[in-house]
Design a protein around this motif. Structure first.
Motif, short mmCIF file in Angstrom:
data_model
loop_
_atom_site.label_atom_id
_atom_site.label_comp_id
_atom_site.label_asym_id
_atom_site.label_seq_id
_atom_site.Cartn_x
_atom_site.Cartn_y
_atom_site.Cartn_z
N UNK A 1 0.81 -1.22 0.00
CA UNK A 1 0.00 0.00 0.00
C UNK A 1 0.84 1.27 0.00
N UNK A 2 2.00 1.24 0.67
CA UNK A 2 2.88 2.40 0.67
C UNK A 2 3.56 2.59 -0.68
N UNK A 3 3.90 1.48 -1.32
CA UNK A 3 4.57 1.56 -2.63
C UNK A 3 3.66 2.22 -3.66
N UNK A 4 2.38 1.82 -3.69
CA UNK A 4 1.48 2.30 -4.73
C UNK A 4 0.69 3.54 -4.30
N UNK A 5 0.93 4.06 -3.12
CA UNK A 5 0.27 5.28 -2.68
C UNK A 5 0.54 6.40 -3.68
N UNK A 6 -0.47 7.20 -4.01
CA UNK A 6 -0.33 8.21 -5.06
C UNK A 6 0.80 9.17 -4.75
N UNK A 7 0.93 9.59 -3.50
CA UNK A 7 2.00 10.53 -3.14
C UNK A 7 3.37 9.93 -3.38
N UNK A 8 3.51 8.63 -3.12
CA UNK A 8 4.79 7.98 -3.38
C UNK A 8 5.08 7.89 -4.87
#
Length: 340
Positions: free
Chosen positions: A9-16
């Protein structure tokens, strides 16, 4: 060893993904493929996020070219949208592995680099009597995919994150053929082994450190070597006794065979610390450092080309080379080269 979950979820988070796009574009904003991606940045990022979330994402084809500096190598450039994914992945997983890396691993790490590695090498030359300099034969083309995936799984347990990592590794383009035999191999094993990472990928640079991290810990903790410096596949061990270095040479070679790697016999040797040796583009002595003759010849050749066909970023290229050269004792050389 602690493993990490819930990373995807952190990898594909828009901000990331947005930060990854900016990082991937750094220094390349004027390239057509980058301009095209940024022209519809938000739409492209939402599309990329959807493909990753549904695991329908597939990497594109590589653009390749050869360089001959200092030896022939195949360089591969992934499409820009794939480079965004690479940055998004590394943003999240790099800190997990960084805590494991030893201090004296200097490639592709924040606060490290070639100049820091050279300074550390020179410091050790002043303290010890002998050095063993090593180089791994055809390192990037030899990296074994199954071994790499096993090493990554020692730290990452998130199935979705592992799917993305495996996808990037599996979509590596065909590299230079390396046929090497190891204990237990039969006649066909080398050609059946899936191996090789594309030089040029951010992920390949990171995975290259992960792959040799066991070697770093073996040298520091099992051999007990106190003076060790590694930059990608170039590394040096130092000690006051030549016989100890000879023993370490054999034990390092045996250890590397467990990871389907071999030392380059033409690039490995023991020498007195009192004499200078070329390391990462400089000839390093206890008291001073010089640019290598090959480095100077390369610059002169480039300057001839620049005089005929000046590149758009000529000032930046000269400044970059001067910055590298000034790390050595090269004041008079720089005056001579740039007096025109």
């Amino acid at each position: 060893m602690k493993t990490y979950n819930n990373l995807f979820p952190e990898i594909i988070r828009f901000e990331n993904l947005f930060n990854a796009a900016r990082n991937a574009a750094r220094g390349k904003r004027e390239q057509p493929n980058v301009l095209l991606f940024f022209d519809r940045l938000e739409d492209n990022l939402w599309q990329l996020q959807h493909e990753l979330e549904t695991q329908s994402y597939q990497p594109g084809g590589y653009s390749t070219f050869h360089i001959y500096d200092p030896k022939p190598r195949l360089i591969s450039a992934a499409p820009f949208r794939d480079r965004v994914v690479h940055h998004a992945l590394i943003n999240i997983i790099e800190p997990i592995f960084e805590t494991r890396f030893i201090f004296d691993s200097y490639a592709n790490r924040i606060g490290k680099g070639t100049h820091a590695a050279i300074r550390r090498f020179q410091l050790f030359l002043r303290k010890y009597e002998f050095a063993l300099k090593c180089d791994i034969r055809k390192y990037f083309p030899s990296i074994d995919h199954n071994i790499l995936k096993t090493l990554i799984r020692r730290r990452i347990a998130d199935a979705n994150a592992l799917w993305l990592i495996d996808t990037i590794i599996d979509y590596s383009n065909l590299q230079e053929s390396v046929v090497q035999y190891f204990p237990g191999d039969d006649l066909l094993t080398p050609v059946e082994r899936r191996q090789g990472l594309p030089i040029g990928n951010l992920t390949s640079q990171f995975f290259a450190n992960v792959y040799l991290d066991p070697l770093d810990h073996f040298i520091k903790e099992q051999l007990g070597c106190q003076a060790y410096v590694r930059y990608v596949d170039d590394f040096v061990l130092l000690d006051n006794t030549k016989t100890i270095l000879k023993d370490w040479w054999k034990r390092v070679a045996d250890f590397l065979s467990l990871y389907k790697l071999k030392l380059n016999p033409n690039q490995c040797h023991i020498f007195p610390a009192l004499t200078g040796r070329r390391f990462l583009g400089q000839v390093v002595y206890r008291t001073h450092r010089r640019l290598s003759a090959k480095n100077i010849r390369k610059l002169r050749s480039r300057m001839k080309q620049w005089n005929k066909y000046p590149p758009d970023n000529l000032i930046q290229r000269i400044a970059s080379w001067r910055g590298h050269a000034m790390q050595a004792d090269s004041t008079e050389l720089l005056k001579l080269l740039f007096r025109k």
